[in-house]
Design a protein around this motif. Structure first.
Motif, PDB file in Angstrom:
ATOM      1  N   ARG A 128       0.843  -1.194   0.000  1.00  0.00           N
ATOM      2  CA  ARG A 128       0.000   0.000   0.000  1.00  0.00           C
ATOM      3  C   ARG A 128       0.878   1.243   0.000  1.00  0.00           C
ATOM      4  NH1 ARG A 128      -5.545   1.344   1.478  1.00  0.00           N
ATOM      5  NH2 ARG A 128      -5.749   3.191   0.180  1.00  0.00           N
ATOM      6  N   SER A 129       0.462   2.246  -0.718  1.00  0.00           N
ATOM      7  CA  SER A 129       1.172   3.521  -0.722  1.00  0.00           C
ATOM      8  C   SER A 129       0.557   4.436   0.328  1.00  0.00           C
ATOM      9  CB  SER A 129       1.088   4.182  -2.104  1.00  0.00           C
ATOM     10  OG  SER A 129       1.708   3.384  -3.084  1.00  0.00           O
ATOM     11  N   PHE A 130       1.329   4.746   1.357  1.00  0.00           N
ATOM     12  CA  PHE A 130       0.875   5.640   2.421  1.00  0.00           C
ATOM     13  C   PHE A 130       1.506   7.016   2.214  1.00  0.00           C
ATOM     14  CE2 PHE A 130       0.601   1.392   4.171  1.00  0.00           C
ATOM     15  CZ  PHE A 130      -0.595   1.390   4.876  1.00  0.00           C
ATOM     16  N   SER A 131       0.679   8.044   2.182  1.00  0.00           N
ATOM     17  CA  SER A 131       1.172   9.414   2.078  1.00  0.00           C
ATOM     18  C   SER A 131       1.223   9.987   3.491  1.00  0.00           C
ATOM     19  CB  SER A 131       0.243  10.250   1.196  1.00  0.00           C
ATOM     20  OG  SER A 131       0.671  11.596   1.168  1.00  0.00           O
ATOM     21  N   VAL A 132       2.412  10.044   4.055  1.00  0.00           N
ATOM     22  CA  VAL A 132       2.572  10.423   5.465  1.00  0.00           C
ATOM     23  C   VAL A 132       3.049  11.876   5.571  1.00  0.00           C
ATOM     24  CG1 VAL A 132       3.612   9.813   7.675  1.00  0.00           C
ATOM     25  CG2 VAL A 132       3.223   8.035   5.947  1.00  0.00           C
TER      26      VAL A 132
ATOM     27  N   PRO B 242       8.747  12.652   6.173  1.00  0.00           N
ATOM     28  CA  PRO B 242       7.417  12.507   5.567  1.00  0.00           C
ATOM     29  C   PRO B 242       7.532  12.159   4.082  1.00  0.00           C
ATOM     30  CG  PRO B 242       7.967  14.820   5.784  1.00  0.00           C
ATOM     31  CD  PRO B 242       9.074  14.065   6.463  1.00  0.00           C
ATOM     32  N   GLY B 243       6.433  11.763   3.493  1.00  0.00           N
ATOM     33  CA  GLY B 243       6.419  11.457   2.065  1.00  0.00           C
ATOM     34  C   GLY B 243       5.573  10.237   1.777  1.00  0.00           C
ATOM     35  N   VAL B 244       5.605   9.778   0.533  1.00  0.00           N
ATOM     36  CA  VAL B 244       4.853   8.590   0.137  1.00  0.00           C
ATOM     37  C   VAL B 244       5.696   7.357   0.437  1.00  0.00           C
ATOM     38  CG1 VAL B 244       3.740   7.367  -1.763  1.00  0.00           C
ATOM     39  CG2 VAL B 244       3.607   9.861  -1.640  1.00  0.00           C
ATOM     40  N   LYS B 245       5.148   6.437   1.214  1.00  0.00           N
ATOM     41  CA  LYS B 245       5.871   5.253   1.653  1.00  0.00           C
ATOM     42  C   LYS B 245       5.169   3.995   1.140  1.00  0.00           C
ATOM     43  CE  LYS B 245       8.188   8.194   4.166  1.00  0.00           C
ATOM     44  NZ  LYS B 245       9.588   8.581   3.850  1.00  0.00           N
ATOM     45  N   LEU B 246       5.910   3.155   0.430  1.00  0.00           N
ATOM     46  CA  LEU B 246       5.379   1.871  -0.013  1.00  0.00           C
ATOM     47  C   LEU B 246       5.622   0.874   1.103  1.00  0.00           C
ATOM     48  CD1 LEU B 246       4.069   0.324  -2.345  1.00  0.00           C
ATOM     49  CD2 LEU B 246       6.383  -0.235  -3.152  1.00  0.00           C
ATOM     50  N   ALA B 247       4.546   0.448   1.744  1.00  0.00           N
ATOM     51  CA  ALA B 247       4.664  -0.389   2.940  1.00  0.00           C
ATOM     52  C   ALA B 247       3.654  -1.531   2.886  1.00  0.00           C
ATOM     53  CB  ALA B 247       4.432   0.469   4.190  1.00  0.00           C
TER      54      ALA B 247
ATOM     55  N   ILE C  97       0.029  -2.620   8.068  1.00  0.00           N
ATOM     56  CA  ILE C  97       1.028  -2.093   8.990  1.00  0.00           C
ATOM     57  C   ILE C  97       0.340  -1.167   9.983  1.00  0.00           C
ATOM     58  CG2 ILE C  97       1.591  -0.038   7.613  1.00  0.00           C
ATOM     59  CD1 ILE C  97       4.545  -0.536   8.290  1.00  0.00           C
ATOM     60  N   THR C  98       0.855  -1.072  11.193  1.00  0.00           N
ATOM     61  CA  THR C  98       0.274  -0.162  12.181  1.00  0.00           C
ATOM     62  C   THR C  98       0.935   1.209  12.059  1.00  0.00           C
ATOM     63  OG1 THR C  98       1.899  -0.659  13.922  1.00  0.00           O
ATOM     64  CG2 THR C  98      -0.045  -2.103  13.763  1.00  0.00           C
ATOM     65  N   LEU C  99       0.315   2.199  12.650  1.00  0.00           N
ATOM     66  CA  LEU C  99       0.886   3.539  12.589  1.00  0.00           C
ATOM     67  C   LEU C  99       2.262   3.576  13.235  1.00  0.00           C
ATOM     68  CD1 LEU C  99       0.340   6.660  11.972  1.00  0.00           C
ATOM     69  CD2 LEU C  99       0.083   6.790  14.447  1.00  0.00           C
TER      70      LEU C  99
ATOM     71  N   ASP D  84       8.059   4.362  12.764  1.00  0.00           N
ATOM     72  CA  ASP D  84       9.395   3.928  13.180  1.00  0.00           C
ATOM     73  C   ASP D  84      10.211   3.337  12.033  1.00  0.00           C
ATOM     74  OD1 ASP D  84       8.770   4.739  15.714  1.00  0.00           O
ATOM     75  OD2 ASP D  84       8.309   2.743  16.482  1.00  0.00           O
ATOM     76  N   GLU D  85       9.576   2.569  11.156  1.00  0.00           N
ATOM     77  CA  GLU D  85      10.315   1.844  10.119  1.00  0.00           C
ATOM     78  C   GLU D  85      10.437   2.603   8.800  1.00  0.00           C
ATOM     79  OE1 GLU D  85       8.918  -2.193   9.622  1.00  0.00           O
ATOM     80  OE2 GLU D  85       8.244  -2.268  11.714  1.00  0.00           O
ATOM     81  N   PHE D  86       9.495   3.477   8.515  1.00  0.00           N
ATOM     82  CA  PHE D  86       9.473   4.111   7.202  1.00  0.00           C
ATOM     83  C   PHE D  86       9.625   5.631   7.252  1.00  0.00           C
ATOM     84  CE2 PHE D  86       7.514   0.023   6.583  1.00  0.00           C
ATOM     85  CZ  PHE D  86       7.925  -0.371   5.312  1.00  0.00           C
ATOM     86  N   CYS D  87       9.456   6.230   8.431  1.00  0.00           N
ATOM     87  CA  CYS D  87       9.474   7.698   8.521  1.00  0.00           C
ATOM     88  C   CYS D  87      10.569   8.218   9.447  1.00  0.00           C
ATOM     89  CB  CYS D  87       8.114   8.218   8.987  1.00  0.00           C
ATOM     90  SG  CYS D  87       6.757   7.760   7.899  1.00  0.00           S
ATOM     91  N   GLY D  88      11.460   7.360   9.892  1.00  0.00           N
ATOM     92  CA  GLY D  88      12.561   7.806  10.726  1.00  0.00           C
ATOM     93  C   GLY D  88      12.176   8.189  12.135  1.00  0.00           C
TER      94      GLY D  88
END
Length: 249
Positions: free
Chosen positions: A78-82, A89-94, A98-100, A105-109
């Motif tokens: 899923r593409s999450f726009s964080v 921040p940004g678009v994360k393919l995860a 996945i939980t918030l 922690d894993e995709f947004c530093g």
């Protein structure tokens, strides 16, 4: 490819069809549904572009490859726009589901320096607002509805102790008031009235609940039906944000 004017209402499927046809973006009454009478009067299937994006990979790599991704008994990517109070921040393919907390922690530093998670919007402007204590809910279709929220377009907004959730909800309601197409009274008048009520120092929660229910029941499309989700979420999940006399009601 059809160019639009950037109207939020054109995210609603029948408004999108109207816009492509060169008309003003207004939701159509249903039935007939688009798969019966759609674009230029022809039967039309409407899919999110992200759905179409994955078709080729699933055909080429197989269903097992797709199902190998995902967490918490959910499948796929899923593409999450964080956006908001995260370091990256940004678009994360995860993985779907996945939980918030995992997403941050894993995709947004992690959270931005000096900020602690207070709340988050799991699904964009109308997807509701949840507290930090509920950061372990799988983010996917069908997992958030029982909490009065939804994943929607997966536009995740992260709020910290530096943000006022009541002000965030008011900002969203003003957005809906501005973006309402104005075709139906419950949405047109309801968003305006809700924004006025939410600007008062003390919220009339009973009146706001009644107004929210009327908008959900009587609006003809998803904008008006979901516009009150942030409002009702704040009332339900953030009682500490209200004055003592309000919390006691």
């Amino acid at each position: 490819v059809a160019h639009g004017a950037g109207a939020y209402i054109c995210g609603e499927e029948s408004s999108l069809l109207e816009s492509i046809e060169g008309k003003r973006g207004l939701p159509r009454h249903k039935p007939p549904y688009p798969f019966q009478v759609g674009l230029f009067g022809l039967p039309t299937l409407i899919n999110n572009i992200e759905t179409l994006w994955w078709v080729r990979d699933i055909v080429e790599k197989g269903a097992d490859w797709w199902k190998s991704h995902g967490r918490n008994e959910r499948h796929g990517l899923r593409s999450f726009s964080v956006s908001g109070r995260v370091k990256d921040p940004g678009v994360k393919l995860a993985p779907a589901g996945i939980t918030l907390r995992e997403l941050i922690d894993e995709f947004c530093g992690g959270m931005a320096d000096g900020h602690t998670l207070q709340a988050y919007l799991p699904g964009g402007a109308s997807g509701g607002i949840l507290p930090a204590s509920m950061d372990d809910i799988p983010l996917d279709f069908g997992t958030l509805e029982k909490y009065g929220c939804f994943i929607g377009s997966a536009a995740v907004v992260v709020l910290s102790q530096a943000d006022d959730v009541r002000e965030a909800a008011l900002n969203l309601m003003k957005f809906f008031e501005d973006e309402s197409c104005g075709q139906c009274t419950p949405c047109r008048a309801g968003t305006e009235k809700a924004a006025l009520l939410m600007q008062r120092p003390v919220w009339d929660k009973e009146l706001l609940d009644q107004l929210s229910q009327a908008m959900r029941d009587a609006s003809i499309c998803g904008l008006g039906q979901a516009a009150s989700n942030p409002l009702t979420s704040v009332i339900k999940y953030f009682p500490d944000g209200f004055r003592p006399q309000q919390a006691a009601e």
